[in-house]
Design an enzyme around this catalytic site. Sequence first.
Site, PDB file in Angstrom:
ATOM      1  N   ASP A 181       0.835  -1.211   0.000  1.00 22.85           N
ATOM      2  CA  ASP A 181       0.000   0.000   0.000  1.00 22.85           C
ATOM      3  C   ASP A 181       0.870   1.262   0.000  1.00 22.85           C
ATOM      4  OD1 ASP A 181      -2.343   1.413  -0.055  1.00 22.85           O
ATOM      5  OD2 ASP A 181      -2.770   1.202   2.082  1.00 22.85           O
ATOM      6  N   HIS A 214       2.585   3.450  -9.006  1.00 26.27           N
ATOM      7  CA  HIS A 214       2.329   2.026  -9.272  1.00 26.27           C
ATOM      8  C   HIS A 214       3.493   1.402 -10.040  1.00 26.27           C
ATOM      9  CE1 HIS A 214      -1.593   2.464  -7.620  1.00 26.27           C
ATOM     10  NE2 HIS A 214      -2.089   3.184  -8.611  1.00 26.27           N
ATOM     11  N   LEU A 234      10.347 -21.027  -4.531  1.00 22.53           N
ATOM     12  CA  LEU A 234       9.492 -20.041  -3.867  1.00 22.53           C
ATOM     13  C   LEU A 234       8.122 -20.118  -4.527  1.00 22.53           C
ATOM     14  CD1 LEU A 234       8.924 -17.290  -2.269  1.00 22.53           C
ATOM     15  CD2 LEU A 234       9.689 -16.136  -4.347  1.00 22.53           C
TER      16      LEU A 234
HETATM   17  C1  IPE Z   1      -5.488  -2.620  -0.256  1.00 23.08           C
HETATM   18  O1  IPE Z   1      -5.134  -1.300  -0.415  1.00 23.08           O
HETATM   19  C2  IPE Z   1      -5.464  -3.336  -1.576  1.00 23.08           C
HETATM   20  C3  IPE Z   1      -4.136  -3.511  -2.171  1.00 23.08           C
HETATM   21  C4  IPE Z   1      -3.006  -3.163  -1.645  1.00 23.08           C
HETATM   22  C5  IPE Z   1      -4.128  -4.166  -3.450  1.00 23.08           C
HETATM   23  P1  IPE Z   1      -6.240  -0.143  -0.622  1.00 23.08           P
HETATM   24  O2  IPE Z   1      -5.486   1.132  -0.732  1.00 23.08           O
HETATM   25  O3  IPE Z   1      -7.160  -0.490  -1.721  1.00 23.08           O
HETATM   26  O4  IPE Z   1      -7.052  -0.240   0.742  1.00 23.08           O
HETATM   27  P2  IPE Z   1      -7.951   0.845   1.502  1.00 23.08           P
HETATM   28  O5  IPE Z   1      -8.967   1.340   0.525  1.00 23.08           O
HETATM   29  O6  IPE Z   1      -7.035   1.944   1.956  1.00 23.08           O
HETATM   30  O7  IPE Z   1      -8.535   0.088   2.655  1.00 23.08           O
HETATM   31  C1  IPE Z   2      -1.453   0.312  -3.445  1.00 21.90           C
HETATM   32  O1  IPE Z   2      -1.268   1.680  -3.469  1.00 21.90           O
HETATM   33  C2  IPE Z   2      -1.754  -0.255  -4.816  1.00 21.90           C
HETATM   34  C3  IPE Z   2      -3.138  -0.704  -4.978  1.00 21.90           C
HETATM   35  C4  IPE Z   2      -4.076  -0.650  -4.078  1.00 21.90           C
HETATM   36  C5  IPE Z   2      -3.493  -1.268  -6.261  1.00 21.90           C
HETATM   37  P1  IPE Z   2      -2.477   2.711  -3.477  1.00 21.90           P
HETATM   38  O2  IPE Z   2      -2.869   2.990  -4.874  1.00 21.90           O
HETATM   39  O3  IPE Z   2      -3.587   2.248  -2.602  1.00 21.90           O
HETATM   40  O4  IPE Z   2      -1.786   3.994  -2.842  1.00 21.90           O
HETATM   41  P2  IPE Z   2      -2.396   4.995  -1.783  1.00 21.90           P
HETATM   42  O5  IPE Z   2      -2.933   4.188  -0.651  1.00 21.90           O
HETATM   43  O6  IPE Z   2      -3.484   5.745  -2.492  1.00 21.90           O
HETATM   44  O7  IPE Z   2      -1.251   5.857  -1.385  1.00 21.90           O
HETATM   45 MG    MG Z   3      -4.033   2.471  -0.651  1.00 16.89          MG
END
Ligand code: IPE
Ligand code: IPE
Ligand code: MG
Length: 252
Positions: free
Chosen positions: A26, A43, A137
């Site tokens: 995240d 990303h 792995l």
């Molecule tokens: C969780 O992250 C999903 C992934 C890392 C793929 P999100 O950014 O979507 O989660 P919330 O919305 O903050 O709970």
């Molecule tokens: C995690 O990073 C990737 C996915 C959930 C696909 P985010 O896109 O949720 O990044 P933040 O949380 O907005 O910083």
């Molecule tokens: Mg996120």
Amino acid sequence: MADRSQSSEGTSGAVIMPRHVAIIMDGNGRWAAERGLPRTLGHRSGVDAVRRTVQAAIDLKIPYITLYSFSSENWSRPQGEIDDLMGLMKRFIRCDLAELHQNNVRVMVIGERDNIDAEMRALIDEACELTRQNTRLTLVIAFNYGARGEITRAARRIAEDVAAGRLAPTDITSEHLSDALDTGGVPDPELLIRTSGERRLSNFLLWQCAYTEFVFLDAYWPDFGRELLLEAITQYRARERRFGGLARRSTA
Ligand code: IPE
Ligand code: IPE
Ligand code: MG
């Protein structure tokens, strides 16, 4: 069926590497925003962190890692961002599959397959099929994944066995449920890491994390790699896992 009874402790009592580390990757968007960059570049940098993490898991001889790459709730993001994420997943499989296979990595993908496009489904099937026999792995990618959906599908599968007369309701055990999940055959994670400072599961591995140790790191995912993985493992090693029993000093 996987041996879930074996703990991460050696016979000497010394804690060895976790067998399975699950990671909620995240913070890509915030990493980019802090640099004045579009979220898509966050990303993209996140994919480099995936590569570092896979390499670190190989080096550290961790047999299973699960990476949360796209949740069933992430479809609620703007279409442009969804397209970027789908493109990155496809590119990752196309660019990295041969090397993963060379490194004896088995790729497994968990999550719902029905509502993804045919090209993605074909790539996922190719990755899983090509690497099925690999042993160094197991890289479990949670893609289009949500734990409630996974548990619901498992319940449906078991209900079908009951309806067909193959299984009596009174014979259903928690092992049946574990095996019917997308992660069937994979040991439960001993350690779950979430980056970006958020402290929630966001519909990730709800069943499998019943006794998992959680480590929350403030770093954003694109900054993750071997060092932060080792830091999380150090925190994990300092924990005492009691599984409902008593602290070791209480039993002396
Ligand atoms: C969780 O992250 C999903 C992934 C890392 C793929 P999100 O950014 O979507 O989660 P919330 O919305 O903050 O709970
Ligand atoms: C995690 O990073 C990737 C996915 C959930 C696909 P985010 O896109 O949720 O990044 P933040 O949380 O907005 O910083
Ligand atoms: Mg996120």
